[in-house]
Design a protein around this motif. Structure first.
Motif, short mmCIF file in Angstrom:
data_model
loop_
_atom_site.label_atom_id
_atom_site.label_comp_id
_atom_site.label_asym_id
_atom_site.label_seq_id
_atom_site.Cartn_x
_atom_site.Cartn_y
_atom_site.Cartn_z
N GLY A 134 24.21 0.15 -40.42
CA GLY A 134 24.71 -0.24 -41.73
C GLY A 134 25.47 -1.56 -41.74
O GLY A 134 25.99 -1.96 -42.78
N VAL A 135 25.54 -2.23 -40.60
CA VAL A 135 26.25 -3.51 -40.55
C VAL A 135 25.29 -4.63 -40.93
O VAL A 135 24.07 -4.49 -40.85
N GLU A 136 25.86 -5.74 -41.36
CA GLU A 136 25.03 -6.90 -41.74
C GLU A 136 24.45 -7.59 -40.51
O GLU A 136 23.32 -8.05 -40.51
N ARG A 137 25.28 -7.65 -39.44
CA ARG A 137 24.87 -8.39 -38.25
C ARG A 137 25.35 -7.66 -37.00
O ARG A 137 26.52 -7.28 -36.91
N ALA A 138 24.46 -7.51 -36.02
CA ALA A 138 24.79 -6.90 -34.73
C ALA A 138 24.42 -7.89 -33.63
O ALA A 138 23.63 -8.82 -33.85
N ILE A 139 24.99 -7.67 -32.45
CA ILE A 139 24.68 -8.53 -31.31
C ILE A 139 24.57 -7.68 -30.06
O ILE A 139 25.31 -6.70 -29.90
N CYS A 140 23.62 -8.04 -29.19
CA CYS A 140 23.41 -7.36 -27.91
C CYS A 140 23.43 -8.40 -26.80
O CYS A 140 22.76 -9.42 -26.90
N PHE A 141 24.19 -8.11 -25.74
CA PHE A 141 24.19 -8.94 -24.54
C PHE A 141 23.38 -8.19 -23.49
O PHE A 141 23.63 -7.02 -23.22
N GLY A 142 22.39 -8.87 -22.91
CA GLY A 142 21.52 -8.17 -21.98
C GLY A 142 20.76 -9.10 -21.06
O GLY A 142 21.23 -10.17 -20.68
N HIS A 143 19.53 -8.68 -20.75
CA HIS A 143 18.73 -9.27 -19.67
C HIS A 143 17.38 -9.76 -20.17
O HIS A 143 16.88 -9.29 -21.19
N GLY A 144 16.76 -10.62 -19.39
CA GLY A 144 15.52 -11.27 -19.77
C GLY A 144 14.39 -10.36 -20.19
O GLY A 144 13.91 -10.43 -21.32
N HIS A 145 13.94 -9.48 -19.31
CA HIS A 145 12.80 -8.63 -19.67
C HIS A 145 13.17 -7.58 -20.70
O HIS A 145 12.40 -7.31 -21.63
N ALA A 146 14.35 -6.97 -20.57
CA ALA A 146 14.74 -5.94 -21.53
C ALA A 146 14.90 -6.52 -22.94
O ALA A 146 14.49 -5.89 -23.92
N LEU A 147 15.47 -7.71 -23.06
CA LEU A 147 15.63 -8.30 -24.39
C LEU A 147 14.29 -8.75 -24.97
O LEU A 147 14.08 -8.67 -26.18
N ARG A 148 13.40 -9.21 -24.12
CA ARG A 148 12.05 -9.55 -24.60
C ARG A 148 11.35 -8.28 -25.10
O ARG A 148 10.70 -8.29 -26.15
N ALA A 149 11.51 -7.19 -24.35
CA ALA A 149 10.93 -5.91 -24.76
C ALA A 149 11.59 -5.42 -26.05
O ALA A 149 10.92 -4.89 -26.94
N LEU A 150 12.90 -5.61 -26.17
CA LEU A 150 13.61 -5.23 -27.40
C LEU A 150 13.05 -5.99 -28.60
O LEU A 150 12.83 -5.40 -29.67
N ALA A 151 12.80 -7.26 -28.43
CA ALA A 151 12.22 -8.05 -29.52
C ALA A 151 10.85 -7.51 -29.92
O ALA A 151 10.52 -7.42 -31.11
N MET A 152 10.05 -7.16 -28.92
CA MET A 152 8.72 -6.62 -29.23
C MET A 152 8.84 -5.32 -30.03
O MET A 152 8.10 -5.09 -30.99
N ARG A 153 9.79 -4.48 -29.68
CA ARG A 153 9.97 -3.21 -30.39
C ARG A 153 10.56 -3.44 -31.77
O ARG A 153 10.22 -2.74 -32.72
N TRP A 154 11.43 -4.42 -31.93
CA TRP A 154 11.98 -4.78 -33.24
C TRP A 154 10.84 -5.15 -34.19
O TRP A 154 10.82 -4.76 -35.34
N LEU A 155 9.90 -5.91 -33.65
CA LEU A 155 8.77 -6.39 -34.44
C LEU A 155 7.64 -5.37 -34.56
O LEU A 155 6.68 -5.60 -35.31
N GLY A 156 7.74 -4.27 -33.82
CA GLY A 156 6.68 -3.25 -33.85
C GLY A 156 5.49 -3.62 -33.00
O GLY A 156 4.40 -3.08 -33.19
N PHE A 157 5.68 -4.52 -32.04
CA PHE A 157 4.60 -4.99 -31.18
C PHE A 157 4.55 -4.17 -29.89
O PHE A 157 5.54 -3.60 -29.44
N ASP A 158 3.39 -4.20 -29.26
CA ASP A 158 3.22 -3.63 -27.93
C ASP A 158 4.01 -4.47 -26.94
O ASP A 158 4.05 -5.70 -27.05
N LEU A 159 4.63 -3.81 -25.97
CA LEU A 159 5.45 -4.52 -24.98
C LEU A 159 4.69 -5.62 -24.25
O LEU A 159 5.28 -6.63 -23.88
N ARG A 160 3.40 -5.44 -24.06
CA ARG A 160 2.63 -6.45 -23.30
C ARG A 160 2.73 -7.84 -23.90
O ARG A 160 2.57 -8.83 -23.20
N LEU A 161 3.01 -7.94 -25.19
CA LEU A 161 3.14 -9.25 -25.83
C LEU A 161 4.40 -9.98 -25.40
O LEU A 161 4.54 -11.18 -25.61
N GLY A 162 5.34 -9.27 -24.77
CA GLY A 162 6.56 -9.89 -24.28
C GLY A 162 6.29 -11.02 -23.29
O GLY A 162 7.12 -11.92 -23.12
N LEU A 163 5.14 -10.98 -22.66
CA LEU A 163 4.72 -12.04 -21.75
C LEU A 163 4.79 -13.41 -22.41
O LEU A 163 5.07 -14.42 -21.76
#
Length: 191
Positions: A134-163
């Motif tokens: 319910g917040v307007e803006r959130a932030i996550c501090f993390g790691h290269g592959h996990a954050l790329r995977a997070l972006a793929m899941r945010w967008l509803g994409f298959d993880l393989r596109l993280g490449l």
């Protein structure tokens, strides 16, 4: 919809030379600390209603140096930990490819590590946590592959596109929306 800012930790010895680092809890290098300090002022802690971090010290220390302390200290979330590399911990992709030609984390199994399905499951929980906050803006501090995977899941994409979404140390990316649909607003931005 909540906007999600993601910040990859500053440089470590292993990130500088391309070694896969998940459970090995390395500190930031001097350069990594400088990178994290440079985030201060570009990220205003008061702008974020939810602050999360991987439990690894390289992510926590980056958040601290970027000004996320005291009341703005991140909530530690195990779901933001780096992809578990199992037998490939500490090895470079080039080294792994000597044994498994064409290997990438995105396309091949990781012996004694996490599967893409396991990573998807835990990062889907992060997406749900952020969207349900319910917040307007959130932030996550993390790691290269996990954050790329997070972006793929945010967008509803298959993880393989993280490449196709490289993510450098100490960069800022923004996952938001466009016309009510999940969107990538900014990626791999240096300060």
């Amino acid at each position: 919809m909540t906007d999600l800012w993601v910040v990859r930790h500053g440089q470590t010895e292993w990130s500088a030379n391309g070694r896969h680092t998940s459970v090995t809890d390395l500190p930031l290098t001097g350069h990594g600390e400088e990178q994290a300090l440079a985030l201060c002022g570009h990220l205003r802690p008061d702008d974020f209603g939810l602050v999360l971090s991987s439990p690894r010290r390289r992510a926590r220390h980056t958040a601290e140096l970027a000004g996320f302390t005291g009341a703005h200290e991140p909530v530690l979330d195990d779901d933001l930990a780096e992809w578990a590399y199992g037998d490939y911990e500490g090895r470079t992709s080039d080294d792994i490819q000597q044994d498994v030609p064409g290997w990438t984390i995105w396309t091949h199994p990781v012996p004694n590590g996490e599967s893409a399905d396991q990573v998807t499951e835990r990062l889907d929980r992060v997406v749900a946590r952020v969207r349900d906050s319910g917040v307007e803006r959130a932030i996550c501090f993390g790691h290269g592959h996990a954050l790329r995977a997070l972006a793929m899941r945010w967008l509803g994409f298959d993880l393989r596109l993280g490449l196709h979404f490289p993510l450098d140390t100490s960069t800022i990316s923004v996952l938001g929306q466009e016309k009510g649909e999940p969107a990538l607003e900014r990626w791999n931005a240096r300060v």
